[in-house]
Design a protein around this motif. Structure first.
Motif, PDB file in Angstrom:
ATOM      1  N   LYS A  15       0.818  -1.219   0.000  1.00 32.17           N
ATOM      2  CA  LYS A  15       0.000   0.000   0.000  1.00 32.17           C
ATOM      3  C   LYS A  15       0.856   1.275   0.000  1.00 32.17           C
ATOM      4  O   LYS A  15       0.342   2.366   0.230  1.00 32.17           O
ATOM      5  CB  LYS A  15      -0.938  -0.003   1.210  1.00 32.17           C
ATOM      6  N   HIS A  64      -5.270  -6.766 -10.776  1.00 33.12           N
ATOM      7  CA  HIS A  64      -6.256  -5.686 -10.681  1.00 33.12           C
ATOM      8  C   HIS A  64      -6.204  -5.174  -9.244  1.00 33.12           C
ATOM      9  O   HIS A  64      -6.766  -5.782  -8.336  1.00 33.12           O
ATOM     10  CB  HIS A  64      -7.654  -6.202 -11.025  1.00 33.12           C
ATOM     11  N   LYS A  65      -5.503  -4.063  -9.039  1.00 34.95           N
ATOM     12  CA  LYS A  65      -5.167  -3.612  -7.686  1.00 34.95           C
ATOM     13  C   LYS A  65      -6.298  -2.883  -6.973  1.00 34.95           C
ATOM     14  O   LYS A  65      -6.445  -2.993  -5.763  1.00 34.95           O
ATOM     15  CB  LYS A  65      -3.960  -2.663  -7.742  1.00 34.95           C
ATOM     16  N   GLN A  66      -7.045  -2.072  -7.701  1.00 35.26           N
ATOM     17  CA  GLN A  66      -7.994  -1.190  -7.015  1.00 35.26           C
ATOM     18  C   GLN A  66      -9.269  -1.923  -6.598  1.00 35.26           C
ATOM     19  O   GLN A  66      -9.646  -2.918  -7.201  1.00 35.26           O
ATOM     20  CB  GLN A  66      -8.281   0.041  -7.876  1.00 35.26           C
ATOM     21  N   ASP A  88     -11.197   0.004 -12.155  1.00 36.24           N
ATOM     22  CA  ASP A  88      -9.964   0.476 -11.506  1.00 36.24           C
ATOM     23  C   ASP A  88     -10.175   1.778 -10.750  1.00 36.24           C
ATOM     24  O   ASP A  88      -9.403   2.734 -10.870  1.00 36.24           O
ATOM     25  CB  ASP A  88      -8.830   0.637 -12.529  1.00 36.24           C
ATOM     26  N   LYS A  89     -11.210   1.796  -9.932  1.00 34.68           N
ATOM     27  CA  LYS A  89     -11.499   2.971  -9.107  1.00 34.68           C
ATOM     28  C   LYS A  89     -11.324   2.625  -7.641  1.00 34.68           C
ATOM     29  O   LYS A  89     -11.355   1.463  -7.250  1.00 34.68           O
ATOM     30  CB  LYS A  89     -12.926   3.466  -9.381  1.00 34.68           C
ATOM     31  N   GLY A  90     -11.130   3.690  -6.823  1.00 31.27           N
ATOM     32  CA  GLY A  90     -10.994   3.486  -5.392  1.00 31.27           C
ATOM     33  C   GLY A  90      -9.563   3.214  -4.981  1.00 31.27           C
ATOM     34  O   GLY A  90      -8.642   3.186  -5.806  1.00 31.27           O
ATOM     35  N   PRO A  91      -9.348   3.001  -3.672  1.00 33.99           N
ATOM     36  CA  PRO A  91      -7.987   2.806  -3.159  1.00 33.99           C
ATOM     37  C   PRO A  91      -7.355   1.497  -3.597  1.00 33.99           C
ATOM     38  O   PRO A  91      -8.054   0.539  -3.940  1.00 33.99           O
ATOM     39  CB  PRO A  91      -8.177   2.836  -1.633  1.00 33.99           C
ATOM     40  N   ASN A  92      -6.030   1.469  -3.576  1.00 28.65           N
ATOM     41  CA  ASN A  92      -5.289   0.256  -3.894  1.00 28.65           C
ATOM     42  C   ASN A  92      -5.496  -0.796  -2.804  1.00 28.65           C
ATOM     43  O   ASN A  92      -5.681  -0.488  -1.633  1.00 28.65           O
ATOM     44  CB  ASN A  92      -3.789   0.548  -4.008  1.00 28.65           C
ATOM     45  N   THR A  93      -5.441  -2.050  -3.220  1.00 27.66           N
ATOM     46  CA  THR A  93      -5.524  -3.188  -2.307  1.00 27.66           C
ATOM     47  C   THR A  93      -4.307  -4.071  -2.538  1.00 27.66           C
ATOM     48  O   THR A  93      -3.438  -3.744  -3.338  1.00 27.66           O
ATOM     49  CB  THR A  93      -6.788  -4.022  -2.593  1.00 27.66           C
ATOM     50  N   ARG A 138     -14.933  -7.752  -7.206  1.00 24.62           N
ATOM     51  CA  ARG A 138     -15.093  -6.974  -8.435  1.00 24.62           C
ATOM     52  C   ARG A 138     -15.766  -7.826  -9.497  1.00 24.62           C
ATOM     53  O   ARG A 138     -15.589  -9.044  -9.537  1.00 24.62           O
ATOM     54  CB  ARG A 138     -13.733  -6.474  -8.936  1.00 24.62           C
TER      55      ARG A 138
END
Length: 416
Positions: A151, A213-215, A220-225, A409
């Motif tokens: 993060k 796919h990180k977000q 691909d919206k929002g904070p990274n995970t 997702r």
């Protein structure tokens, strides 16, 4: 053979599952393991984590090989300590692990050995970094130097976002020291790809490519995970892209490892960006990715233990890893509220008719059932002759899994 796997996530469940397929393997101990490894064939969880205790366990139980899953023990020197005791362990020593343990060290290594990467500046005090963000171009990227559980990278679209990230990293110290020193990096526009590889220090062999796919949210919206899903192979990794990666990143990295005299026998994970200007390296990881491992190992025809032993014996030259001619899609089921706060302790039910493979990450065994215990709870990996077929199979099957608040997702592997 008896094996010991260090770690307790979905990646370690996948590694244990793959290693247990070797008929020579009698027992796979997982330290600490999770609810998935508890139920996995040939596996047994052991609740130990301190390096001296792991060394004692390996000796007392005549462990043939130890495989390290996460980055933190590698950075802490677990390989150095095991080798002092004459124990066989798969992973780089602490010097090699610094390629992930310090973003600053990694960027300077890339620059020194001609590894193609984004332009960057290093800062170790807030005032000079603050002065820099007032006049730099946006978007740009701020990276914490140390380990930050995936993060520690923020893409900043404007000065306000950069100011907030700087204060979080350097003043509020949200990463407990890991963000006191930072890298500010040129933003690269393109498509990301993950390429795992294995090296014995003399030879390096890339695995099949994948796309993480990180977000947290669709599109691909929002904070990274830590990662919400993966497809393999990555459709953007064309023959031309892989040739550029091989020449500009893979070979130059191996040259640097040899010139620096790193004792590096293990996995190198390349996070790359495919741009109109070419292929660039974003970062190194010195272990398998999560959840990339879950998808990639499901496509590996070769025996993983054989591969590990060949690497430890410095015998990877001319080794060919065999892959199924299929596509894999991995969809992560997370706790409601992740990556921020979330509740734990919900019972997980998995329909017996489920197809594909379920890997457990944030769940523990309790009275012969599974209860949620983490943010990323599990993932489902399904294969298909096409990417679309693999996607359909994965989504059909994750619907057969239930726990309160399950979130995933809906667009993993959807190619724009």
């Amino acid at each position: 053979m008896k094996l010991l796997i260090i770690g307790g996530g979905g990646r370690e469940h996948a590694i244990a599952w793959k290693l247990a397929q070797n008929e020579k393997v009698k027992k796979v101990y997982c330290a600490p393991g999770n609810g998935g490894t508890f139920f996995e064939d040939k596996c047994e969880n052991v609740n130990i984590s301190e390096i001296p205790h792991l060394i004692s366990f390996a000796k007392e139980n005549s462990i043939d090989y130890t495989i390290v899953g996460p980055e933190a023990p590698l950075v802490d020197g677990i390989v150095d300590e095991f080798k002092k005791e004459g124990l066989k362990i798969f992973g780089p020593n602490s010097k090699g692990a610094a390629l992930e343990g310090s973003k600053i060290f990694a960027k300077e290594f890339m620059k020194k050995y001609g590894v193609k990467t984004a332009a960057y500046e290093v800062f170790n005090d807030f005032e000079s970094a603050f002065d820099y963000i007032k006049k730099c171009e946006y978007p740009m990227v701020i990276k914490a130097d140390g380990l930050a559980a995936g993060k520690g990278v923020v893409i900043c679209n404007n000065f306000e976002e950069a100011d907030e990230a700087l204060k979080d990293f350097m003043v509020n110290d949200i990463f407990k020291g890991a963000g006191k020193n930072i890298v500010i990096e040129e933003y690269l526009q393109g498509v990301e790809a993950s390429i795992l590889s294995i090296t014995d220090g003399n030879t390096i062999i890339p695995f099949i490519s994948s796309k993480d796919h990180k977000q947290i949210y669709d599109e691909d919206k929002g904070p990274n995970t830590g990662g919400m899903g993966v497809i393999a192979p990555n459709p953007y990794c064309t023959k031309e892209v892989l040739e550029q990666f091989n020449e500009g990143i893979l070979k130059t990295t191996l040259n640097g490892i040899q010139k620096e005299n790193m004792d590096f026998v293990g996995i190198i994970f390349f996070g790359i960006m495919i741009t109109k200007k070419g292929v660039y390296l974003l970062e190194y990881n010195v272990r398998m990715g999560d959840p990339e491992t879950q998808a990639v190992l499901c496509l590996m025809e070769s025996d993983l233990l054989d591969l590990v032993v060949k690497a430890l014996d410095k015998n990877l030259e001319n080794y060919e890893i065999k892959w199924q001619k299929k596509h894999a899609c991995c969809v992560v089921g997370a706790s409601k509220g992740y990556p921020k706060s979330y509740e734990k302790g919900f019972e997980i039910t998995i329909d017996e008719k489920i197809k594909g493979k379920v890997f457990i990450a944030g769940a523990k065994e309790e009275n012969q059932s599974l209860k949620t215990s983490g943010g990323r709870v599990l993932c489902v990996v399904c294969k298909g002759d096409t990417l679309e077929e693999a996607r359909e199979n994965a989504y059909d099957n994750i619907e057969k899994i239930h726990f309160d608040g399950i979130y995933y997702r809906k667009d993993i592997g959807k190619i724009k």
